[in-house]
Write a protein that holds these residues in place. Structure first.
Motif, PDB file in Angstrom:
ATOM      1  N   PRO A   1       7.669   0.588   5.833  1.00  0.00           N
ATOM      2  CA  PRO A   1       8.975   0.790   5.198  1.00  0.00           C
ATOM      3  C   PRO A   1       9.036   2.115   4.444  1.00  0.00           C
ATOM      4  O   PRO A   1       8.001   2.713   4.147  1.00  0.00           O
ATOM      5  N   VAL A   2      10.250   2.545   4.124  1.00  0.00           N
ATOM      6  CA  VAL A   2      10.422   3.685   3.241  1.00  0.00           C
ATOM      7  C   VAL A   2      10.085   3.213   1.829  1.00  0.00           C
ATOM      8  O   VAL A   2      10.597   2.194   1.372  1.00  0.00           O
ATOM      9  N   GLU A   3       9.191   3.947   1.158  1.00  0.00           N
ATOM     10  CA  GLU A   3       8.801   3.551  -0.206  1.00  0.00           C
ATOM     11  C   GLU A   3       9.755   4.228  -1.184  1.00  0.00           C
ATOM     12  O   GLU A   3       9.451   5.263  -1.753  1.00  0.00           O
ATOM     13  N   ASP A   4      10.946   3.622  -1.340  1.00  0.00           N
ATOM     14  CA  ASP A   4      11.950   4.274  -2.175  1.00  0.00           C
ATOM     15  C   ASP A   4      12.128   3.572  -3.521  1.00  0.00           C
ATOM     16  O   ASP A   4      13.144   3.750  -4.188  1.00  0.00           O
ATOM     17  N   GLY A   5      11.139   2.792  -3.919  1.00  0.00           N
ATOM     18  CA  GLY A   5      11.173   2.192  -5.247  1.00  0.00           C
ATOM     19  C   GLY A   5      10.948   3.252  -6.312  1.00  0.00           C
ATOM     20  O   GLY A   5      10.544   4.377  -6.008  1.00  0.00           O
ATOM     21  N   THR A   6      11.219   2.883  -7.570  1.00  0.00           N
ATOM     22  CA  THR A   6      11.026   3.847  -8.653  1.00  0.00           C
ATOM     23  C   THR A   6       9.789   3.529  -9.484  1.00  0.00           C
ATOM     24  O   THR A   6       9.496   4.226 -10.452  1.00  0.00           O
ATOM     25  N   THR A   7       9.074   2.479  -9.094  1.00  0.00           N
ATOM     26  CA  THR A   7       7.833   2.130  -9.805  1.00  0.00           C
ATOM     27  C   THR A   7       6.767   1.740  -8.770  1.00  0.00           C
ATOM     28  O   THR A   7       7.097   1.412  -7.624  1.00  0.00           O
ATOM     29  N   PHE A   8       5.494   1.758  -9.206  1.00  0.00           N
ATOM     30  CA  PHE A   8       4.413   1.295  -8.338  1.00  0.00           C
ATOM     31  C   PHE A   8       4.664  -0.155  -7.900  1.00  0.00           C
ATOM     32  O   PHE A   8       4.466  -0.495  -6.733  1.00  0.00           O
ATOM     33  N   SER A   9       5.098  -1.011  -8.832  1.00  0.00           N
ATOM     34  CA  SER A   9       5.299  -2.426  -8.493  1.00  0.00           C
ATOM     35  C   SER A   9       6.366  -2.594  -7.424  1.00  0.00           C
ATOM     36  O   SER A   9       6.183  -3.358  -6.471  1.00  0.00           O
ATOM     37  N   GLU A  10       7.468  -1.863  -7.588  1.00  0.00           N
ATOM     38  CA  GLU A  10       8.542  -1.975  -6.584  1.00  0.00           C
ATOM     39  C   GLU A  10       8.038  -1.540  -5.211  1.00  0.00           C
ATOM     40  O   GLU A  10       8.302  -2.206  -4.207  1.00  0.00           O
ATOM     41  N   ASN A  11       7.317  -0.432  -5.171  1.00  0.00           N
ATOM     42  CA  ASN A  11       6.829   0.049  -3.877  1.00  0.00           C
ATOM     43  C   ASN A  11       5.809  -0.905  -3.262  1.00  0.00           C
ATOM     44  O   ASN A  11       5.804  -1.116  -2.040  1.00  0.00           O
ATOM     45  N   ALA A  12       4.968  -1.495  -4.092  1.00  0.00           N
ATOM     46  CA  ALA A  12       3.995  -2.456  -3.565  1.00  0.00           C
ATOM     47  C   ALA A  12       4.722  -3.667  -2.977  1.00  0.00           C
ATOM     48  O   ALA A  12       4.381  -4.149  -1.891  1.00  0.00           O
ATOM     49  N   LEU A  13       5.756  -4.135  -3.686  1.00  0.00           N
ATOM     50  CA  LEU A  13       6.519  -5.287  -3.182  1.00  0.00           C
ATOM     51  C   LEU A  13       7.263  -4.951  -1.894  1.00  0.00           C
ATOM     52  O   LEU A  13       7.308  -5.763  -0.967  1.00  0.00           O
ATOM     53  N   ILE A  14       7.820  -3.737  -1.810  1.00  0.00           N
ATOM     54  CA  ILE A  14       8.518  -3.315  -0.583  1.00  0.00           C
ATOM     55  C   ILE A  14       7.562  -3.414   0.607  1.00  0.00           C
ATOM     56  O   ILE A  14       7.888  -3.975   1.660  1.00  0.00           O
ATOM     57  N   LYS A  15       6.336  -2.898   0.431  1.00  0.00           N
ATOM     58  CA  LYS A  15       5.374  -2.892   1.543  1.00  0.00           C
ATOM     59  C   LYS A  15       4.914  -4.308   1.893  1.00  0.00           C
ATOM     60  O   LYS A  15       4.819  -4.666   3.069  1.00  0.00           O
ATOM     61  N   ALA A  16       4.654  -5.123   0.874  1.00  0.00           N
ATOM     62  CA  ALA A  16       4.140  -6.479   1.142  1.00  0.00           C
ATOM     63  C   ALA A  16       5.215  -7.356   1.775  1.00  0.00           C
ATOM     64  O   ALA A  16       4.926  -8.152   2.673  1.00  0.00           O
ATOM     65  N   ARG A  17       6.477  -7.204   1.326  1.00  0.00           N
ATOM     66  CA  ARG A  17       7.557  -8.032   1.891  1.00  0.00           C
ATOM     67  C   ARG A  17       7.756  -7.729   3.369  1.00  0.00           C
ATOM     68  O   ARG A  17       7.943  -8.634   4.184  1.00  0.00           O
ATOM     69  N   VAL A  18       7.735  -6.447   3.736  1.00  0.00           N
ATOM     70  CA  VAL A  18       7.929  -6.073   5.140  1.00  0.00           C
ATOM     71  C   VAL A  18       6.797  -6.634   6.002  1.00  0.00           C
ATOM     72  O   VAL A  18       7.032  -7.196   7.076  1.00  0.00           O
ATOM     73  N   ALA A  19       5.576  -6.532   5.519  1.00  0.00           N
ATOM     74  CA  ALA A  19       4.437  -7.021   6.304  1.00  0.00           C
ATOM     75  C   ALA A  19       4.482  -8.544   6.433  1.00  0.00           C
ATOM     76  O   ALA A  19       4.184  -9.096   7.498  1.00  0.00           O
ATOM     77  N   ALA A  20       4.857  -9.233   5.348  1.00  0.00           N
ATOM     78  CA  ALA A  20       4.931 -10.702   5.400  1.00  0.00           C
ATOM     79  C   ALA A  20       6.040 -11.135   6.359  1.00  0.00           C
ATOM     80  O   ALA A  20       5.855 -12.060   7.165  1.00  0.00           O
ATOM     81  N   ALA A  21       7.181 -10.455   6.302  1.00  0.00           N
ATOM     82  CA  ALA A  21       8.295 -10.809   7.179  1.00  0.00           C
ATOM     83  C   ALA A  21       7.946 -10.523   8.638  1.00  0.00           C
ATOM     84  O   ALA A  21       8.284 -11.293   9.536  1.00  0.00           O
ATOM     85  N   HIS A  22       7.244  -9.419   8.871  1.00  0.00           N
ATOM     86  CA  HIS A  22       6.919  -9.017  10.239  1.00  0.00           C
ATOM     87  C   HIS A  22       5.858  -9.921  10.865  1.00  0.00           C
ATOM     88  O   HIS A  22       5.897 -10.207  12.054  1.00  0.00           O
ATOM     89  N   THR A  23       4.898 -10.381  10.065  1.00  0.00           N
ATOM     90  CA  THR A  23       3.764 -11.143  10.619  1.00  0.00           C
ATOM     91  C   THR A  23       3.882 -12.642  10.371  1.00  0.00           C
ATOM     92  O   THR A  23       3.212 -13.425  11.035  1.00  0.00           O
ATOM     93  N   GLY A  24       4.695 -13.043   9.389  1.00  0.00           N
ATOM     94  CA  GLY A  24       4.739 -14.458   9.002  1.00  0.00           C
ATOM     95  C   GLY A  24       3.502 -14.888   8.229  1.00  0.00           C
ATOM     96  O   GLY A  24       3.333 -16.063   7.911  1.00  0.00           O
ATOM     97  N   SER A  25       2.619 -13.940   7.911  1.00  0.00           N
ATOM     98  CA  SER A  25       1.383 -14.251   7.185  1.00  0.00           C
ATOM     99  C   SER A  25       1.507 -13.848   5.719  1.00  0.00           C
ATOM    100  O   SER A  25       2.396 -13.074   5.349  1.00  0.00           O
TER     101      SER A  25
END
Ligand code: ITT
Length: 202
Positions: free
Chosen positions: A37-61
């Motif tokens: 995903p594009v890491e367009d959050g304004t904090t480390f936490s937001e960017n970490a969540l953006i990446k984890a949500r996309v991976a969880a949605a894509h893999t179901g894991s």
């Protein structure tokens, strides 16, 4: 229990594999090669969540993502979330490090305080046996100072220029096991261990 590691940074993968096998051996770490995903959050936490949500949605894991970087006190906390692209969009870690040291060229030893930050986002999607869906973020900070010249070949990124508090060596002169006792990533992971342990059946 399988967890997808939502990162394309091979150095992070290696550090996590050691941390997981050391502290939560019931978990198997899987590599992730899905969409980034594009890491367009304004904090480390937001960017970490953006990446984890996309991976969880894509893999179901269950997915774990790491957003991290270095902050320099005299630069007001920069590069911060821009650490991976400090010298431009190519993610060239040698250029990033060279630029940062250049910016601090005239800054005296006592004013070179810096810290590494690591925010780990764990996303448990719907449909995982034995648990409701949830999200959790764990944080770790590693304090130190910037050297004037890079030194050492272990680690990655800004490690050759970072001297942790209480050390004379740079993070790149520590062994992988030593770094994994002290680092921002190790500290964030330690905070996450109890949450991960609840996912592993007795
Ligand atoms: P992913 O987003 O795919 O995980 P990335 O390398 O782009 O990989 P970040 O966006 O979190 O990851 O950027 C983190 C940057 O901060 C990384 O490229 C390094 O330059 C620096 N960094 C983070 N942790 C570090 C560490 O342990 N040692 C040295 N530099 C580190």
């Amino acid at each position: 229990v399988e967890i997808v590691l939502a990162t394309h940074n091979q150095h992070k993968v290696e550090e996590f594999q050691r941390l997981v096998s050391r502290d939560v051996p019931g978990i198997t770490v899987l590599a992730y090669d899905g969409p980034e995903p594009v890491e367009d959050g304004t904090t480390f936490s937001e960017n970490a969540l953006i990446k984890a949500r996309v991976a969880a949605a894509h893999t179901g894991s269950i997915a774990l993502a790491d957003d991290s970087g270095i902050g320099v006190e005299i630069l007001g906390g920069s590069p911060g979330i821009f650490s991976a692209r400090w010298a431009g969009s190519q993610h060239d870690s040698t250029a990033n490090l060279a630029l940062l040291l250049d910016q601090l060229q005239d800054v005296h030893e006592e004013h070179r305080a810096a810290w590494f930050a690591c925010h780990l986002a764990l996303v448990v999607p719907p449909g995982i046996d034995g648990t409701e869906p949830f999200e959790h973020v764990a944080v770790g900070t590693w304090r130190g100072a910037l050297a004037t010249e890079p030194s050492g070949t272990n680690g990655f990124g800004y490690d050759p220029a970072f001297i942790p508090d209480g050390e004379r060596r740079t993070a790149a002169e520590l062994s992988p096991a030593e770094k994994n006792e002290l680092s921002h990533r190790a500290l964030a992971f330690r905070a996450l261990v109890p949450v991960l342990q609840r996912l592993v059946p007795e």
